[in-house]
Motif scaffolding. Sequence first.
Motif, short mmCIF file in Angstrom:
data_model
loop_
_atom_site.label_atom_id
_atom_site.label_comp_id
_atom_site.label_asym_id
_atom_site.label_seq_id
_atom_site.Cartn_x
_atom_site.Cartn_y
_atom_site.Cartn_z
N ALA A 22 4.40 5.16 54.00
CA ALA A 22 4.91 4.04 54.80
C ALA A 22 3.77 3.55 55.68
CB ALA A 22 6.09 4.49 55.66
N ASP A 23 3.87 2.29 56.13
CA ASP A 23 2.81 1.76 56.99
C ASP A 23 2.81 2.44 58.35
OD1 ASP A 23 2.12 0.11 54.96
OD2 ASP A 23 2.86 -1.74 55.87
N GLY A 24 3.98 2.86 58.80
CA GLY A 24 4.10 3.60 60.07
C GLY A 24 5.22 4.60 59.93
N TYR A 247 10.92 -2.27 54.03
CA TYR A 247 12.09 -1.39 54.09
C TYR A 247 11.88 -0.36 55.20
CZ TYR A 247 13.47 -3.55 49.73
OH TYR A 247 13.85 -4.47 48.78
N CYS A 248 12.75 -0.43 56.21
CA CYS A 248 12.61 0.39 57.41
C CYS A 248 13.86 1.23 57.63
CB CYS A 248 12.40 -0.49 58.64
SG CYS A 248 11.01 -1.64 58.53
N PHE A 249 13.70 2.33 58.35
CA PHE A 249 14.86 3.17 58.66
C PHE A 249 14.54 4.10 59.82
CE2 PHE A 249 17.57 7.00 57.26
CZ PHE A 249 18.68 6.54 57.95
N VAL A 264 10.59 5.27 59.56
CA VAL A 264 9.64 4.77 58.57
C VAL A 264 9.64 3.25 58.63
CG1 VAL A 264 9.70 6.73 56.98
CG2 VAL A 264 11.40 4.91 56.73
N GLN A 265 8.47 2.66 58.52
CA GLN A 265 8.32 1.21 58.51
C GLN A 265 7.56 0.81 57.25
OE1 GLN A 265 6.79 1.46 62.76
NE2 GLN A 265 7.73 -0.57 62.85
N ASN A 266 8.14 -0.14 56.52
CA ASN A 266 7.59 -0.62 55.25
C ASN A 266 7.33 0.56 54.32
OD1 ASN A 266 6.76 -2.52 53.40
ND2 ASN A 266 4.66 -2.59 54.14
N ALA A 267 8.38 1.33 54.06
CA ALA A 267 8.29 2.48 53.17
C ALA A 267 8.15 2.02 51.71
CB ALA A 267 9.52 3.36 53.33
N LYS A 268 7.40 2.82 50.94
CA LYS A 268 7.15 2.48 49.53
C LYS A 268 7.26 3.71 48.66
CE LYS A 268 4.02 -1.23 50.98
NZ LYS A 268 2.61 -1.70 51.02
N ASN A 273 5.72 0.30 45.62
CA ASN A 273 6.78 -0.70 45.70
C ASN A 273 7.80 -0.32 46.77
OD1 ASN A 273 5.76 -2.17 43.42
ND2 ASN A 273 6.68 -0.63 42.09
N GLY A 274 8.17 -1.28 47.60
CA GLY A 274 9.18 -1.03 48.61
C GLY A 274 10.56 -1.10 48.01
N SER A 275 11.48 -0.27 48.54
CA SER A 275 12.86 -0.28 48.03
C SER A 275 13.75 0.47 49.00
CB SER A 275 12.95 0.37 46.65
OG SER A 275 12.65 1.76 46.74
N TYR A 276 15.08 0.29 48.83
CA TYR A 276 16.02 1.06 49.63
C TYR A 276 15.79 2.55 49.40
CZ TYR A 276 18.59 -3.34 50.14
OH TYR A 276 18.95 -4.63 50.42
N LYS A 277 15.65 2.94 48.14
CA LYS A 277 15.46 4.35 47.79
C LYS A 277 14.19 4.91 48.42
CE LYS A 277 15.40 7.51 43.82
NZ LYS A 277 14.21 8.28 44.20
N ALA A 278 13.13 4.12 48.46
CA ALA A 278 11.85 4.60 49.00
C ALA A 278 11.99 4.99 50.47
CB ALA A 278 10.77 3.53 48.84
#
Length: 435
Positions: A22-24, A247-249, A264-268, A273-278
């Motif tokens: 993730a980016d952060g 995709y963040c959470f 997580v911010q911009n998870a891949k 690839n970013g996604s809900y699952k990621a």
Amino acid sequence: MFFSLFTGFNRAEAEAALNVNADGAILIDAETGKVLYEKDADSVLGIASMTKMMSEYIFLEAIKNGDVKWDQEYSVSELVYKISQNRALSNVPLRADGKYTVQELYEAMVIYSANAATIALAEVIAGSETNFVKMMNDKAAELGLKDYKFVNSTGLNNKDYQGQHPQGTEASDENVMSARSVAGLALHLITDFPDVLTTASTPKKNFREGTDDEIKMENWNWMLPSLVYGYEGMDGLKTGTTDFAGYCFAGTALRDGKRYITVVQNAKDSNGNGSYKARFDETRRMMDYAFSNFSLEEIIPKNYQVKGNKTLPVLKGKEDKVKIHTESAINLVVAAGEKENYQPVLVLDKDKINKNGELTAPVKKGDKVGYLTIESKTGDKLSFVNDEGQKSIQVDVIAAEDVEKSNWFVLMMRGIGGFFGDLWSGVSSTVKGWF
């Protein structure tokens, strides 16, 4: 499988192996806010609907203060109606002439991330979303957060407002925060208003059940135990997705009395690839790491005495010294084998001792004489997401007994004894000088 991956690793090795995609990202203990893992946690990034945690905080504070009532009714504004009809955004459709209770709107916001419902609550509390945005930024400062900018109450792209975004902001503006600040906000939210988790952990609920407007709301937090990526103990907190933020959470889970918070911010995924699952996969990895590798340990026991500083000298007392010890214990979440890496640091209160390091009688049992904290033997600084966390590793050092003040006669005799002692010492030195 995950547990065995880290068994025998030191913490640095474990963190390197974790390497959240993730980016952060950040992982913290929810009791103290101690940072257990971080990756680019101070990078200021998009937060999308994680924004709503601040809206939830301000709303619940308004409820607590009696400024807003759960059964209070809201009449739909033009902006709220317009936004609510856009099903490309997360929404429960609202009627232009409808009336809705604050509780209905709150549940739609927390469970379904309903954007128009969020704006409606902002209008209830502040009269307009423009006023509410100012409250959001002011509250962030009050909570001690850093690296943030709120431009709307929802986390939508401002351009989604189609020209009706809050005044003082631009159509191109976005809500941004660092992972560290998002975690700090989440910690404040569940600490100050723990009941938010009751709503946030609701997997499904029907909006306006039993009416023609009934709509099924499924929680966007698919890690709730009964949903598709269910995780044991997961009960919050807020997802977020936009093209800008990715995709963040912000997740939180409780097991065996231990709670952790992740962001997580911009998870891949492994393919980039970013996604809900990621975002849920990366959260799961951090949660597994936390529950498998960390435990709450007593670092300093109650009534602890620092070696070499078990007593303090006392001036004008019936006794010439007093025992001192910690008033309470210091407990800390640490990785396996990390407990021995900490050492005590005693800080005496300069207002209580003279330049010679002496207390002045009388001294009462329980009198605070300073505090004790801990530091890493390796020189690594303990990191917390808020100032309250730093206080959790600081305990008062107190007098363990009474020392009464000596009466005037004893003090006089001590003075005389001291005078002749000094006199004799001087004479002795002079005589020695002759030889």
